[in-house]
Design a protein around this motif. Structure first.
Motif, PDB file in Angstrom:
ATOM      1  N   LEU A 155       0.826  -1.213   0.000  1.00  0.00           N
ATOM      2  CA  LEU A 155       0.000   0.000   0.000  1.00  0.00           C
ATOM      3  C   LEU A 155       0.862   1.266   0.000  1.00  0.00           C
ATOM      4  O   LEU A 155       0.535   2.247  -0.664  1.00  0.00           O
ATOM      5  CB  LEU A 155      -0.953  -0.005   1.203  1.00  0.00           C
ATOM      6  N   VAL A 156       1.980   1.213   0.748  1.00  0.00           N
ATOM      7  CA  VAL A 156       2.889   2.377   0.762  1.00  0.00           C
ATOM      8  C   VAL A 156       3.452   2.601  -0.646  1.00  0.00           C
ATOM      9  O   VAL A 156       3.514   3.737  -1.134  1.00  0.00           O
ATOM     10  CB  VAL A 156       4.026   2.172   1.794  1.00  0.00           C
ATOM     11  N   LEU A 157       3.812   1.492  -1.320  1.00  0.00           N
ATOM     12  CA  LEU A 157       4.338   1.631  -2.691  1.00  0.00           C
ATOM     13  C   LEU A 157       3.280   2.208  -3.630  1.00  0.00           C
ATOM     14  O   LEU A 157       3.582   3.071  -4.454  1.00  0.00           O
ATOM     15  CB  LEU A 157       4.786   0.269  -3.214  1.00  0.00           C
ATOM     16  N   VAL A 158       2.047   1.727  -3.498  1.00  0.00           N
ATOM     17  CA  VAL A 158       0.961   2.213  -4.363  1.00  0.00           C
ATOM     18  C   VAL A 158       0.812   3.724  -4.213  1.00  0.00           C
ATOM     19  O   VAL A 158       0.703   4.459  -5.196  1.00  0.00           O
ATOM     20  CB  VAL A 158      -0.369   1.498  -4.008  1.00  0.00           C
ATOM     21  N   ALA A 159       0.852   4.187  -2.960  1.00  0.00           N
ATOM     22  CA  ALA A 159       0.683   5.629  -2.719  1.00  0.00           C
ATOM     23  C   ALA A 159       1.913   6.421  -3.131  1.00  0.00           C
ATOM     24  O   ALA A 159       1.804   7.569  -3.558  1.00  0.00           O
ATOM     25  CB  ALA A 159       0.389   5.867  -1.244  1.00  0.00           C
ATOM     26  N   SER A 160       3.092   5.801  -3.011  1.00  0.00           N
ATOM     27  CA  SER A 160       4.326   6.537  -3.302  1.00  0.00           C
ATOM     28  C   SER A 160       4.573   6.665  -4.796  1.00  0.00           C
ATOM     29  O   SER A 160       5.103   7.676  -5.257  1.00  0.00           O
ATOM     30  CB  SER A 160       5.523   5.830  -2.664  1.00  0.00           C
ATOM     31  N   VAL A 161       4.242   5.618  -5.542  1.00  0.00           N
ATOM     32  CA  VAL A 161       4.602   5.607  -6.960  1.00  0.00           C
ATOM     33  C   VAL A 161       3.465   6.109  -7.841  1.00  0.00           C
ATOM     34  O   VAL A 161       3.689   6.535  -8.958  1.00  0.00           O
ATOM     35  CB  VAL A 161       5.022   4.174  -7.385  1.00  0.00           C
ATOM     36  N   GLY A 162       2.241   6.095  -7.333  1.00  0.00           N
ATOM     37  CA  GLY A 162       1.082   6.463  -8.163  1.00  0.00           C
ATOM     38  C   GLY A 162       1.065   7.926  -8.582  1.00  0.00           C
ATOM     39  O   GLY A 162       1.990   8.684  -8.277  1.00  0.00           O
ATOM     40  N   SER A 165      -0.536  13.818  -5.653  1.00  0.00           N
ATOM     41  CA  SER A 165       0.185  14.098  -4.413  1.00  0.00           C
ATOM     42  C   SER A 165       0.119  12.902  -3.453  1.00  0.00           C
ATOM     43  O   SER A 165      -0.870  12.170  -3.427  1.00  0.00           O
ATOM     44  CB  SER A 165      -0.395  15.350  -3.754  1.00  0.00           C
ATOM     45  N   ARG A 166       1.195  12.725  -2.689  1.00  0.00           N
ATOM     46  CA  ARG A 166       1.274  11.568  -1.783  1.00  0.00           C
ATOM     47  C   ARG A 166       0.252  11.655  -0.652  1.00  0.00           C
ATOM     48  O   ARG A 166      -0.395  10.645  -0.352  1.00  0.00           O
ATOM     49  CB  ARG A 166       2.695  11.442  -1.241  1.00  0.00           C
ATOM     50  N   PRO A 167       0.083  12.809   0.002  1.00  0.00           N
ATOM     51  CA  PRO A 167      -0.935  12.836   1.073  1.00  0.00           C
ATOM     52  C   PRO A 167      -2.320  12.443   0.562  1.00  0.00           C
ATOM     53  O   PRO A 167      -3.061  11.736   1.223  1.00  0.00           O
ATOM     54  CB  PRO A 167      -0.906  14.293   1.545  1.00  0.00           C
ATOM     55  N   ARG A 168      -2.646  12.882  -0.659  1.00  0.00           N
ATOM     56  CA  ARG A 168      -3.949  12.529  -1.214  1.00  0.00           C
ATOM     57  C   ARG A 168      -4.046  11.027  -1.476  1.00  0.00           C
ATOM     58  O   ARG A 168      -5.073  10.400  -1.233  1.00  0.00           O
ATOM     59  CB  ARG A 168      -4.191  13.287  -2.515  1.00  0.00           C
ATOM     60  N   ALA A 169      -2.932  10.453  -2.006  1.00  0.00           N
ATOM     61  CA  ALA A 169      -2.935   9.010  -2.276  1.00  0.00           C
ATOM     62  C   ALA A 169      -3.073   8.231  -0.963  1.00  0.00           C
ATOM     63  O   ALA A 169      -3.832   7.257  -0.893  1.00  0.00           O
ATOM     64  CB  ALA A 169      -1.650   8.620  -3.001  1.00  0.00           C
ATOM     65  N   PHE A 170      -2.371   8.671   0.075  1.00  0.00           N
ATOM     66  CA  PHE A 170      -2.480   7.982   1.368  1.00  0.00           C
ATOM     67  C   PHE A 170      -3.886   8.171   1.956  1.00  0.00           C
ATOM     68  O   PHE A 170      -4.416   7.259   2.597  1.00  0.00           O
ATOM     69  CB  PHE A 170      -1.411   8.484   2.345  1.00  0.00           C
TER      70      PHE A 170
ATOM     71  N   LEU B  63      -5.107  19.949   4.047  1.00  0.00           N
ATOM     72  CA  LEU B  63      -5.690  21.261   4.314  1.00  0.00           C
ATOM     73  C   LEU B  63      -4.607  22.303   4.567  1.00  0.00           C
ATOM     74  O   LEU B  63      -4.658  23.418   4.037  1.00  0.00           O
ATOM     75  CB  LEU B  63      -6.598  21.136   5.544  1.00  0.00           C
ATOM     76  N   VAL B  64      -3.602  21.910   5.342  1.00  0.00           N
ATOM     77  CA  VAL B  64      -2.540  22.860   5.708  1.00  0.00           C
ATOM     78  C   VAL B  64      -1.601  23.111   4.538  1.00  0.00           C
ATOM     79  O   VAL B  64      -1.248  24.252   4.233  1.00  0.00           O
ATOM     80  CB  VAL B  64      -1.755  22.320   6.928  1.00  0.00           C
ATOM     81  N   THR B  65      -1.211  22.036   3.833  1.00  0.00           N
ATOM     82  CA  THR B  65      -0.171  22.191   2.808  1.00  0.00           C
ATOM     83  C   THR B  65      -0.700  22.589   1.440  1.00  0.00           C
ATOM     84  O   THR B  65      -0.002  23.219   0.659  1.00  0.00           O
ATOM     85  CB  THR B  65       0.650  20.901   2.645  1.00  0.00           C
TER      86      THR B  65
END
Lengths: 501, 154
Positions: A155-162, A165-170, B63-65
């Motif tokens: 799951l970390v790879l999916v969010a990191s490589v997709g 933005s990473r926060p949105r993917a996570f 929200l913050v970034t």
């Protein structure tokens, strides 16, 4: 010897008339959706998911797999002839493929992309047959702690490589995990997020979620955007026109080989897959080329490498699914959903419990690739003519298929309404810049993740230290943490380099 | 009182962060209520609480970034009325399917989408509608033996 025996078993299954038929249907439908901009393999596989309930699970996966790798073949046609990628993995082919077409070499570009895809497909299938059983044997020692950390790493790879933005993917991964908990808790029997609804007690069906998120939201996006039918460049209409000449082969041989190897490796990684493989191949070929200035102006290596890489990656992405039970991308995640609906749990035990499924699907890839090269080269004109179908006609057809498909799962209108709700939610999320693939993958893996996490914690008497004490689990955990912190480490390294300079 | 465009833009930019934040808090709250830990081990609420908590934290981070960043420009021409037409058609299709029967619901859906929403020529509308209704019946009812709702006509 054992491999030979297994291949004989597989061909015995994949060469039955019904499996040959569905493989052909899958390959043709896949090529068609690859050609059509907008409708991707994930949406198509989700659309056809209800149909596969009526057939045997091996037959179902043969058809769905055919759609996935067929789309890789078809995606290049629109990229080369109209500079619109029919499929995300063919975006990079637009650059040199279209430039070749404008120079009157569309036939050679189409030909080399089909032959490159074929060679890569066959090589990747041999790779699956060789690597798959070894990987499954290794994964047999995995207990709940190892499986939990493997899913976390995936799951970390999916969010990191997709994409995006990473926060949105996570955030999408967290949403998918939360969505997977809707329904009755299998351990305690406690209903979760059901709010008294009998419909929600069994949780959401993967087919409903996938059709809504990928099928319906795609149609809503098409409905919202006014897109004029594209103008096609000419490629010549004779078979001879799409056969690459000797110089084309000489220029493409090494890129095809490198693209195949690169794609095979990247296809194994969750989140990477065909899109990243095609980009990585293009960058590699440009760097290695003696004439990098030709890239962007019709370099055949810029078509041969990426097209080989995306097909190779599409096929090797079946290894983590079939051998570890971890889908590498959304399309493979939906195929995993089809297996789960059929009562088959993909993973290390699949090879021993359902060898006919593993070897049937692997050998069907040889058959499917052969069908694709035989059909694709002479039928390029037919596939290209699909671009003339008005979008206004395509959209209702997809909606109808989704609606009837959703109803047919349980003969329930509630399923259709849920699918519409997921479709509208998916549309909103895509408009807000969220990628839906991490959500779907997390939803598919959620119950496996939760079940193993709880078992591991029970084994460890409630202590999370079990994930550190078990060496394999610790390696996956370390890899997940590294994946999570990678961008920060890269930024830190860049800052240190800048300071020292 | 009218809302200034800058405030509207700021509100729109906050949605991608607010949505996961609120949903995450919702999951976290219910997870805690289900019980994160019972005497024997992890409870039914552990996973919803953990994923909800993570989502809320990520929503806050977004929200913050990201709120301060400029919103991306809309791609191409958008057709919001067509979009609403599609959603309305699909909802009506779902709700009328059991009353009217699947084939009749398909016919109405196609007439609505092709003739009213997309305004295609009638000849094309009728051909596509008839072809779709027939192929659905053939594929689902005859080939796959799916019992489609018949409605009044059953």
């Amino acid at each position: 010897m054992e491999l030979l025996h297994n291949l004989v078993l597989g061909f015995g299954i994949s060469l039955t008339p019904i499996n040959l038929g569905v493989c052909l249907i899958g390959a043709l439908v896949g090529t068609a959706v690859g050609v059509l901009p907008g409708l991707g393999p994930a949406a198509t596989v989700s659309l056809l998911l209800p149909i596969t309930l009526a057939i045997d699970h091996t037959t179902a996966v043969i058809m769905l797999a055919g759609i996935y790798y067929g789309a890789m073949y078809g995606g290049s046609i629109t990229s080369i002839l109209v500079r619109i990628p029919g499929e995300a993995a063919s975006v990079i082919t637009c650059i040199d493929g279209y430039a070749m077409a404008r120079k009157g070499r569309a036939g050679a570009a189409l030909g080399i992309s089909a032959f490159g895809s074929f060679i890569a497909g066959i090589a990747a299938t041999i790779g699956i047959a060789l690597v798959g059983p070894q990987l499954a044997a290794t994964a047999l020692v995995f207990g709940p702690a190892e499986k939990t950390m493997l899913v976390l790493f995936g799951l970390v790879l999916v969010a990191s490589v997709g994409e995006g933005s990473r926060p949105r993917a996570f955030a999408m991964i967290a949403a998918g995990l939360m969505l997977s908990t809707v329904g009755t808790d299998l351990v305690s029997g406690q209903p979760r997020f059901t709010f008294g609804s009998a419909y929600l007690r069994d949780g959401f069906n993967i087919a409903i979620v996938a059709m809504g998120l990928f099928g319906i939201s795609e149609v809503l996006l098409l409905a919202e955007q006014a897109v004029a039918p594209p103008a096609l460049l000419s490629y010549g209409n004779r078979l001879r026109d799409v056969l690459p000449n000797r110089q084309d082969w000489r220029d493409s041989a090494a890129p095809i080989a490198r693209g195949t190897a690169l794609g095979f490796f990247l296809g194994l990684l969750p989140g990477a897959g065909a899109v990243i493989a095609s980009f990585a191949s293009y960058v590699t070929e440009k760097r290695l080329s003696r004439r990098p200035e030709e890239f962007g102006h019709g370099a055949i290596a810029g078509v041969a490498g990426p097209e080989s890489a995306n097909n190779s990656a599409a096929q090797s992405s079946f290894i983590p699914l079939l051998c570890l039970g971890i889908p590498a991308n959304a399309t493979v995640g939906i195929i995993m959903g089809a297996l789960l609906i059929h009562g088959v749990t993909p993973g290390p035990l699949l090879l021993t419990d359902h060898p006919e499924l593993f070897w049937g699907v692997v050998t069907s890839m040889f058959v499917g690739n052969a069908m694709l090269i035989v059909l694709n080269v002479p039928l390029i004109g037919v596939f290209a003519s699909l671009l003339r179908i008005p979008q206004a006609v395509m959209a209702p057809l997809i909606l109808m298929f989704c609606g009837i498909g959703a109803y047919s799962l349980n003969n329930s209108v509630d399923d259709v309404l849920s699918m519409v709700a997921f479709g509208v939610a998916g549309f909103g999320l895509r408009k807000a810049g969220f990628d839906l693939a991490p959500l779907l993958l997390a939803f598919v893996l959620g119950s496996l993740f939760e079940q193993n996490l709880r078992q591991a914690l029970l084994i460890g008497y409630g202590s999370p230290m079990i994930f550190v004490e078990k060496p394999i689990a610790a390696v996956f955990l370390a890899a997940a943490i590294l994946g999570l912190l990678w961008p920060l480490l890269m930024r830190l390294a860049a800052r240190l380099r800048w300071r020292s300079a | 009182m009218t809302v200034p465009p800058s405030a509207r833009r700021a509100a729109a930019a906050a949605v991608p962060g607010l949505l996961p934040l609120l949903l995450g808090l919702f999951g976290l709250g219910f997870g805690l209520r289900y019980g994160v830990w019972d005497g024997a081990g992890p409870g039914a609420g552990l996973f919803p609480a953990a994923s909800g908590g993570a989502m809320a934290a990520l929503g806050l981070l977004i929200l913050v970034t990201e709120t301060s960043m400029p919103a991306p420009a809309a791609e191409g021409a958008t057709r919001p009325w067509r979009l609403l037409g599609y959603v309305a058609g699909l909802l009506a299709f779902a709700l009328l399917m059991e009353q009217l029967g699947a084939i009749a619901a398909i016919v109405l859906l196609f007439l609505w989408l092709l003739a009213v929403v997309e305004r295609l020529p009638w000849r094309l509308v009728l051909a596509v509608t008839a072809g779709s209704a027939f192929s659905t019946w053939l594929l689902f009812e005859r080939l796959l033996q799916v019992q489609l709702p018949r409605g009044f006509f059953g």
